[in-house]
Design a protein around this motif. Sequence first.
Motif, short mmCIF file in Angstrom:
data_model
loop_
_atom_site.label_atom_id
_atom_site.label_comp_id
_atom_site.label_asym_id
_atom_site.label_seq_id
_atom_site.Cartn_x
_atom_site.Cartn_y
_atom_site.Cartn_z
N UNK A 62 0.85 -1.19 0.00
CA UNK A 62 0.00 0.00 0.00
C UNK A 62 0.88 1.24 0.00
N UNK A 63 0.59 2.16 -0.90
CA UNK A 63 1.37 3.39 -0.99
C UNK A 63 1.35 4.14 0.35
N UNK A 64 2.53 4.53 0.83
CA UNK A 64 2.63 5.24 2.10
C UNK A 64 2.58 4.34 3.31
N UNK A 65 2.51 3.01 3.10
CA UNK A 65 2.43 2.07 4.21
C UNK A 65 3.77 1.46 4.55
N UNK A 66 3.74 0.23 5.11
CA UNK A 66 4.94 -0.46 5.54
C UNK A 66 5.28 -1.59 4.58
N UNK A 67 6.57 -1.88 4.48
CA UNK A 67 7.02 -2.99 3.64
C UNK A 67 6.55 -4.31 4.24
N UNK A 68 6.15 -5.23 3.37
CA UNK A 68 5.63 -6.53 3.79
C UNK A 68 6.59 -7.63 3.35
N UNK A 69 6.89 -8.53 4.30
CA UNK A 69 7.68 -9.73 4.00
C UNK A 69 6.77 -10.95 4.17
N UNK A 70 6.23 -11.49 3.07
CA UNK A 70 5.32 -12.64 3.19
C UNK A 70 6.03 -13.86 3.76
N UNK A 71 5.31 -14.62 4.57
CA UNK A 71 5.86 -15.85 5.13
C UNK A 71 5.94 -16.96 4.10
N UNK A 72 6.84 -17.89 4.31
CA UNK A 72 6.95 -19.03 3.41
C UNK A 72 5.73 -19.93 3.50
N UNK A 73 5.48 -20.69 2.43
CA UNK A 73 4.30 -21.55 2.38
C UNK A 73 4.70 -22.95 1.95
N UNK A 74 4.35 -23.94 2.78
CA UNK A 74 4.58 -25.33 2.45
C UNK A 74 3.28 -26.02 2.07
N UNK B 248 -14.01 -43.25 -14.32
CA UNK B 248 -12.65 -42.92 -13.88
C UNK B 248 -12.75 -41.90 -12.75
N UNK B 249 -12.03 -42.17 -11.65
CA UNK B 249 -12.10 -41.34 -10.46
C UNK B 249 -10.74 -40.75 -10.14
N UNK B 250 -10.73 -39.46 -9.78
CA UNK B 250 -9.54 -38.79 -9.26
C UNK B 250 -9.91 -38.11 -7.95
N UNK B 251 -9.06 -38.26 -6.94
CA UNK B 251 -9.31 -37.63 -5.64
C UNK B 251 -7.99 -37.25 -5.02
N UNK B 252 -7.98 -36.16 -4.25
CA UNK B 252 -6.74 -35.68 -3.64
C UNK B 252 -7.02 -34.94 -2.35
N UNK B 253 -6.04 -34.98 -1.47
CA UNK B 253 -6.04 -34.23 -0.21
C UNK B 253 -4.81 -33.32 -0.22
N UNK B 254 -5.03 -32.02 0.03
CA UNK B 254 -3.94 -31.04 0.03
C UNK B 254 -3.91 -30.34 1.38
N UNK B 255 -2.72 -30.25 1.97
CA UNK B 255 -2.54 -29.57 3.26
C UNK B 255 -1.54 -28.43 3.05
N UNK B 256 -1.93 -27.20 3.47
CA UNK B 256 -1.11 -26.01 3.25
C UNK B 256 -0.86 -25.34 4.60
N UNK B 257 0.41 -25.01 4.87
CA UNK B 257 0.77 -24.30 6.09
C UNK B 257 1.66 -23.12 5.72
N UNK B 258 1.36 -21.96 6.31
CA UNK B 258 2.09 -20.73 5.98
C UNK B 258 2.66 -20.08 7.23
N UNK B 259 3.89 -19.59 7.10
CA UNK B 259 4.47 -18.78 8.17
C UNK B 259 3.82 -17.40 8.17
N UNK B 260 4.03 -16.63 9.20
CA UNK B 260 3.36 -15.33 9.31
C UNK B 260 3.99 -14.29 8.39
N UNK B 261 3.14 -13.44 7.84
CA UNK B 261 3.61 -12.27 7.11
C UNK B 261 4.05 -11.22 8.12
N UNK B 262 5.13 -10.52 7.81
CA UNK B 262 5.67 -9.53 8.75
C UNK B 262 5.78 -8.16 8.08
N UNK B 263 5.22 -7.16 8.74
CA UNK B 263 5.33 -5.78 8.29
C UNK B 263 6.54 -5.12 8.97
N UNK B 264 7.09 -4.12 8.28
CA UNK B 264 8.30 -3.46 8.78
C UNK B 264 8.10 -2.85 10.15
#
Length: 377
Positions: free
Chosen positions: A192-204, A219-235
């Motif tokens: 955001x213009x005039x705001x703080x720099x953002x460092x996005x967290x990593x995502x596994x 024909x059947x296709x099925x999947x399970x997906x699990x996503x975990x993300x570290x925290x985003x950090x502002x300056x």
Amino acid sequence: MTRRVHSAGVALALVLLGPPAGGGLSAQEPAPAGIGTVVRGGAIYQSYVLGSGLAFDRITQLVVPVTVSQRFGPRLTVDLAGGFATASVRTLGGSLDHAGAVDTDLRAAVALVPGRVVLTVVGTLPTGSETVPDTTLPLYGATATDLLGFMAPAFGGGGALTAGVAAAFPLSPTWAVGAGASYRHSGSYLPVAGGEELSPGGEGRVRVGVEGSPGGAAYLRAALVYVSSARDRFAGGTEAAIGDRVLVHAALNLPLGRGALSVYGWEMRRLKPRGLTSATVATPRGNALALGARWDRPLSPTVGLAPVLEFRHELSGYQSLDLVGYLVRPGADLRWRLSDRAALVLQAHLALGRVRDDGNTVSLRGPRVGALLEWTR
């Protein structure tokens, strides 16, 4: 603006209207076996009119997606996916608008063991809008909801690098199992213009899937997906946290009359973030669900018609899950093979439903129309 800041949603639009592949929709579909180059491009328009009582009464987006997929021998495929998007939200005080390129994904997929193990590396180039005025933030929130399913849920960020590996193994003559894992590292940027720099967290991300024939020609296709993300950090020290996400999806293809019927569904659950503090801004819990069916039926050797029907439902909240909205989207896709190398897809869908915000529940309706061209060599 801290998640999904890449062009995957745009690239998805290019394969959404193609022939059903048993439920899997890749954000960057590689060239089919035996084909060296695939180029896809077109335009997709979505618009929703909302009843009175909300902060805005109309949301519109036009996406012009482009992907190029090039196969280099039997082991290497390189894809480039990007595009242009324009979006608008109409409020009582006027309209909020955005127009420009989205981020570009450059992917290389290497078959370490052909047909068994694949290594993928994706570089997300920050070609989109990295910094926007604070006055346009409501526009970004409106297009990011899973309920409406916009093709470009976000428009830009600081770039990213994703690496992953996937493997598949046969269980029997008719069944196979696969598993994969990936990690995404995103670069810092000023959202955001005039705001703080953002460092996005990593995502596994971890994925386990199975596919095969339960009997006959089905024909059947099925999947399970699990996503975990570290925290985003502002300056300035503030953190933004999103809980782990669990996604389950499945699709069943079976012959019906002169064509093929595909029945699919997916559900995404977003859990509560762990270890919250006073300096943490938390994303609420959520639950999104979609159920749909598509009947691909040939009208002639070069023309095929596919009636489609989809239902979507979304809940969100911190303490309890409250209704965000629901919709039903009927429509049809027309696929016309222009030549041995070119095909044109026309799409016309209409969404009807309800959305809820701050205790108000209002009607929702609007079209999604598109025209996409595919060329192979």
